[in-house]
Design an enzyme around this catalytic site. Structure first.
Site, PDB file in Angstrom:
ATOM      1  N   ARG B 242     -13.615   0.826  -2.260  1.00 56.55           N
ATOM      2  CA  ARG B 242     -13.845   1.882  -1.419  1.00 56.55           C
ATOM      3  C   ARG B 242     -13.755   3.074  -3.398  1.00 56.55           C
ATOM      4  O   ARG B 242     -13.244   2.779  -4.107  1.00 56.55           O
ATOM      5  CB  ARG B 242     -12.889   3.686  -0.526  1.00 56.55           C
ATOM      6  N   HIS B 246      -8.879   8.884  -1.128  1.00 57.21           N
ATOM      7  CA  HIS B 246      -8.463   8.320  -0.090  1.00 57.21           C
ATOM      8  C   HIS B 246      -8.944   8.944   1.254  1.00 57.21           C
ATOM      9  O   HIS B 246      -9.913   8.924   2.286  1.00 57.21           O
ATOM     10  CB  HIS B 246      -6.818   8.193   0.405  1.00 57.21           C
ATOM     11  N   TYR B 254      -3.553   6.239  -9.158  1.00 64.45           N
ATOM     12  CA  TYR B 254      -3.460   5.438  -8.693  1.00 64.45           C
ATOM     13  C   TYR B 254      -3.681   3.769  -8.717  1.00 64.45           C
ATOM     14  O   TYR B 254      -3.463   2.294  -8.790  1.00 64.45           O
ATOM     15  CB  TYR B 254      -2.111   5.074  -7.235  1.00 64.45           C
TER      16      TYR B 254
HETATM   17  C1  LIG Z   1       0.637   4.672  11.954  1.00 67.56           C
HETATM   18  C2  LIG Z   1      -0.247   5.483  10.413  1.00 67.56           C
HETATM   19  N1  LIG Z   1       0.382   5.916   9.505  1.00 67.56           N
HETATM   20  C3  LIG Z   1      -0.492   6.581   8.472  1.00 67.56           C
HETATM   21  C4  LIG Z   1      -0.962   6.862   8.237  1.00 67.56           C
HETATM   22  C5  LIG Z   1      -1.592   7.580   7.445  1.00 67.56           C
HETATM   23  N2  LIG Z   1      -2.834   6.971   6.833  1.00 67.56           N
HETATM   24  C6  LIG Z   1      -3.871   6.709   7.157  1.00 67.56           C
HETATM   25  S1  LIG Z   1      -5.092   6.022   6.713  1.00 67.56           S
HETATM   26  C7  LIG Z   1      -3.828   5.198   5.379  1.00 67.56           C
HETATM   27  C8  LIG Z   1      -4.395   3.801   4.547  1.00 67.56           C
HETATM   28  C9  LIG Z   1      -4.763   3.127   5.633  1.00 67.56           C
HETATM   29  O1  LIG Z   1      -5.368   2.346   4.702  1.00 67.56           O
HETATM   30  P1  LIG Z   1      -6.477   0.980   5.431  1.00 67.56           P
HETATM   31  O2  LIG Z   1      -5.669   0.376   6.467  1.00 67.56           O
HETATM   32  O3  LIG Z   1      -6.165  -0.243   3.749  1.00 67.56           O
HETATM   33  O4  LIG Z   1      -7.407   1.611   5.330  1.00 67.56           O
HETATM   34  P2  LIG Z   1      -8.202   2.275   4.182  1.00 67.56           P
HETATM   35  O5  LIG Z   1      -7.903   3.544   4.009  1.00 67.56           O
HETATM   36  O6  LIG Z   1      -8.050   1.887   2.475  1.00 67.56           O
HETATM   37  O7  LIG Z   1      -9.868   1.921   4.703  1.00 67.56           O
HETATM   38  C10 LIG Z   1      -2.745   5.754   6.404  1.00 67.56           C
HETATM   39  C11 LIG Z   1      -0.894   5.610   5.594  1.00 67.56           C
HETATM   40  C12 LIG Z   1      -1.891   7.473   9.611  1.00 67.56           C
HETATM   41  N3  LIG Z   1      -3.158   7.188   9.760  1.00 67.56           N
HETATM   42  N4  LIG Z   1      -0.922   6.019  10.854  1.00 67.56           N
END
Ligand SMILES: Cc1ncc(C[n+]2csc(CCOP(=O)(O)OP(=O)(O)O)c2C)c(N)n1
Lengths: 329, 323
Positions: B242, B246, B254
């Site tokens: 990406r 975030h 990071y």
């Molecule tokens: C169960 C849960 N824990 C924490 C979060 C907060 N959170 C939102 S997105 C994210 C990271 C997700 O990472 P990934 O699955 O790799 O997807 P990306 O954002 O990289 O597309 C987190 C920790 C959440 N939405 N749901």
């Protein structure tokens, strides 16, 4: 005593830091809390100071985070776990509800679980139904852990330090909307006992019971009503379990009127419990019905316009208090 | 994959979808900065080839389930950008009527059955949708999109086990962009490779270059056909990146600058465009026409959203229960 103004987030950070310095069994675990100091920056600097052993970035594994906190606690450590949003407590609900509050009891008191689970309710972030929840009533309905709901930097620091030292499990509920709010906090160490409410403002006409972010709404409303000749007393329970009935009842006996304002849903919310206590224990002092202002009985809508109407607010509180005083003159 | 074996129509559609996602997300960032889009939102810039490669392998009546980073999935599956934009702006005309916001895009008519903001929350639900298809003997397929971080939740593991056990028509697409917020996979995933997690559930696992839309299309097609034939689930790990932070806020540093830069140089749209021109299957002019059309569509989407009515509480209330 030296008192400075610091933010709610800084107060929490100080509490964590001081307890980590005081007791090497204290350690932190949670998602993104280390390297970047948390998505809300609450733990900023602690990773640099204490290292990755004691400030542990975890995978996205809420159930394992809460479970590991329990395990470490029963084995003699003092874990402080962070769950990024209160909504995600439910991702670890088995450990949270079936284990955390029951282990001591089920083992006939052989074990204790001195773990703290920190989390935050994301008020006014317009993050929709899965990122806006605040459900202290659900937790209050689960005996076996303590629940802190601080509204000010001073309370946040003192309560968190007590929660970490306490031998029982604690759910420490913060509010992201308060992280940048400033307030006086002494430089010297202090603790706030769990289960002691705080009279945030004295008054004689109406008692307003409020916690977390709603304390600020209540105080602001009280100030405006003062001008109109209505004297409001604001009671902040600070912890929902243990619950300080005494302070509440004394206030209700004095004012004869009780309004509860809370960010949880109205049905079976904290307010329902508080109202019941007031009616059970101060019935003959009440001059008017107990009124509850709470979030609507629906999931949080995304639209800011809808969301702002979904939560109780200052205007609703002022109008409620005015009409309550009027009808019970 | 041999470009010449694919129809020009399909290739141009892939290009169109990728550019549409890119411009949509750029507009999101722009509108967010000036406060026209509230709440929290996550951009898909840099990862377009995954959504488009996978969705191009699906039929309209196949379903996808998406995540917090879902705009790209929705647009690739055919959601009209104006309804998505209206949703981001909290309007009654939005895909979820301004009630769900950025993270819950849902439009069953084009096959977007649900998006969850709980990481890994939609994976077991995808399994249930596949179960319904199987029980009704329909030859439809489900795709479950999620990130690398999602593979660390219990729901992911329970869902893969169940899907494999019951041989369900579901394709699990892990968008490995190497980070879950700030947490690099090396600090969160115990397996050597994410794809190895498929081994534990006795299903085929494929790694694919997530910035190569045709490579993604090829593995997706194979997995989808297998699922459609009753062959059960497949796990695809698409490696991508990406470009944005975030969400809409800067959360600190990071990622090494060189890493970000290297990935940006492998822009999925640029790679695809170069390939199409190199192989001579489309002309520069044809691609430019697509670019212009997308810009127009985005402007129309914003206009549509701005002219729509904002969602209010009374309106939202009617959707809590079926009445
Ligand atoms: C169960 C849960 N824990 C924490 C979060 C907060 N959170 C939102 S997105 C994210 C990271 C997700 O990472 P990934 O699955 O790799 O997807 P990306 O954002 O990289 O597309 C987190 C920790 C959440 N939405 N749901």
């Amino acid at each position: 005593m030296v008192v400075r103004e610091i933010t709610y987030a800084e107060a929490i950070r100080e509490a964590l830091r001081e307890e980590m310095l005081r007791d090497e069994r204290v350690f932190l675990l949670g998602e993104d809390i280390g390297l970047i100091g948390g998505v809300f920056k609450v733990t900023q600097g602690l990773y640099e100071e204490f290292g990755p052993e004691r400030v542990r970035d975890t995978p996205i594994s809420e159930e394992a985070i809460i479970g590991a906190a329990i395990g470490a606690a029963i084995a003699g450590m003092r874990p402080v776990a962070e769950i990024m949003y209160m909504d995600f407590l439910m991702c670890g609900a088995d450990e949270l509800i079936n284990h955390l509050p029951k282990i001591r009891f089920m083992t006939g008191g052989k074990l204790k679980v001195p773990a703290v689970i920190r989390t935050q309710c994301a008020f006014y972030r317009y993050a929709a139904a899965q990122h806006s929840q605040c459900f202290p009533a659900f937790l209050m309905n689960t005996p076996g852990f303590y629940i802190e709901v601080p509204s000010t930097p001073y309370d946040a620091k003192g309560l968190l330090k007590s929660a970490i030292r306490d031998e029982n499990p604690d759910i420490f509920i913060e509010s992201a909307a308060l992280y940048r709010v400033r307030g006086p906090v002494p430089t010297e160490e202090y603790l706030i006992p769990l289960g002691v409410a705080d009279v945030k403002k004295e008054g004689k006409d109406v008692t307003v019971f409020a916690f977390s972010i709603m304390v600020h709404v209540a105080l602001s409303a009280a100030k405006k009503l003062e001008v109109e000749g209505i004297s409001v007393e604001v009671i902040d329970p600070r912890t929902l379990n243990p619950f300080d009935k005494k302070t509440l009842i004394e206030s209700v006996k004095k004012t004869g009127r009780l309004v509860i304002i809370e960010p949880d849903h109205k049905t079976a919310g904290v307010g329902a419990e508080v109202a019941a206590i007031a009616v059970e224990e101060a019935y003959e002092y009440l001059k008017a019905p107990v009124i509850r202002l709470a979030a609507e009985d629906m999931p949080a809508p995304f639209s800011p316009k809808a969301y702002n109407a979904f939560l109780p607010n200052e205007e609703k509180l002022i109008n409620t208090i005015k009409s309550l005083v009027k009808r019970s003159k | 994959m041999d470009v010449k074996s694919l129809s020009k129509e399909l290739l141009l559609d892939m290009y169109y979808k990728m550019v549409l996602i890119r411009r949509f997300e750029e507009k999101l960032v722009e509108l967010y900065r000036i406060g026209k889009i509230p709440g929290i939102a996550h951009g898909y810039i840099g990862e377009e080839a995954v959504a488009v490669g996978v969705c191009s392998a699906l039929r309209k009546d196949d379903y996808i389930l998406s995540t917090h980073r879902g705009h790209g999935h929705s647009l690739a599956k055919g959601v009209d950008p104006k309804y998505l934009m209206a949703e981001l702006m909290a309007r009654k005309t939005g895909v979820c009527k301004g009630i769900g916001g950025s993270m819950h895009s849902t439009e069953p008519e084009v096959g977007v059955i649900f998006s969850s903001a709980i990481v890994a929350g939609s994976i077991p639900i995808a399994v249930g949708v596949a179960l319904a298809f199987k029980m009704r003997r329909e030859d439809r397929v489900v795709v479950s999109f999620f990130g690398d971080g999602a593979t660390n939740r219990g729901t992911f593991h329970e869902a893969l086990n169940l899907a494999s056990l019951w041989k369900l028509p579901v394709v699990f697409v892990c968008e490995n962009n190497f980070y879950a917020i700030s947490t690099h996979i090396s600090k969160s995933i115990s397996a050597k490779e994410i794809v190895d997690r498929a081994i534990a559930y006795n299903m085929p696992g494929k790694v694919v270059d997530g910035n190569d839309v045709l490579a993604v299309y090829e593995v997706a097609l194979e997995a989808v056909e297998r699922a459609r034939r009753g062959g059960g689930p497949t796990f695809i790990e698409a490696r991508t990146y990406r470009w944005l932070d975030h969400g809409m806020y800067y959360l600190g540093k990071y990622r090494p600058d060189e890493e970000v830069l290297a990935w940006k140089q492998r822009c999925p749209i640029k790679l695809f465009k170069e390939r199409l021109l190199r192989e001579g299957v489309v002309t520069e002019q044809e691609l430019e026409m697509v670019d212009v059309r997308v810009l127009q569509e985005i402007e129309e989407a914003v206009k549509f959203a701005e002219e729509s009515e904002e969602t209010d509480l009374e309106f939202a209330k009617q959707f809590v229960y079926v009445r």
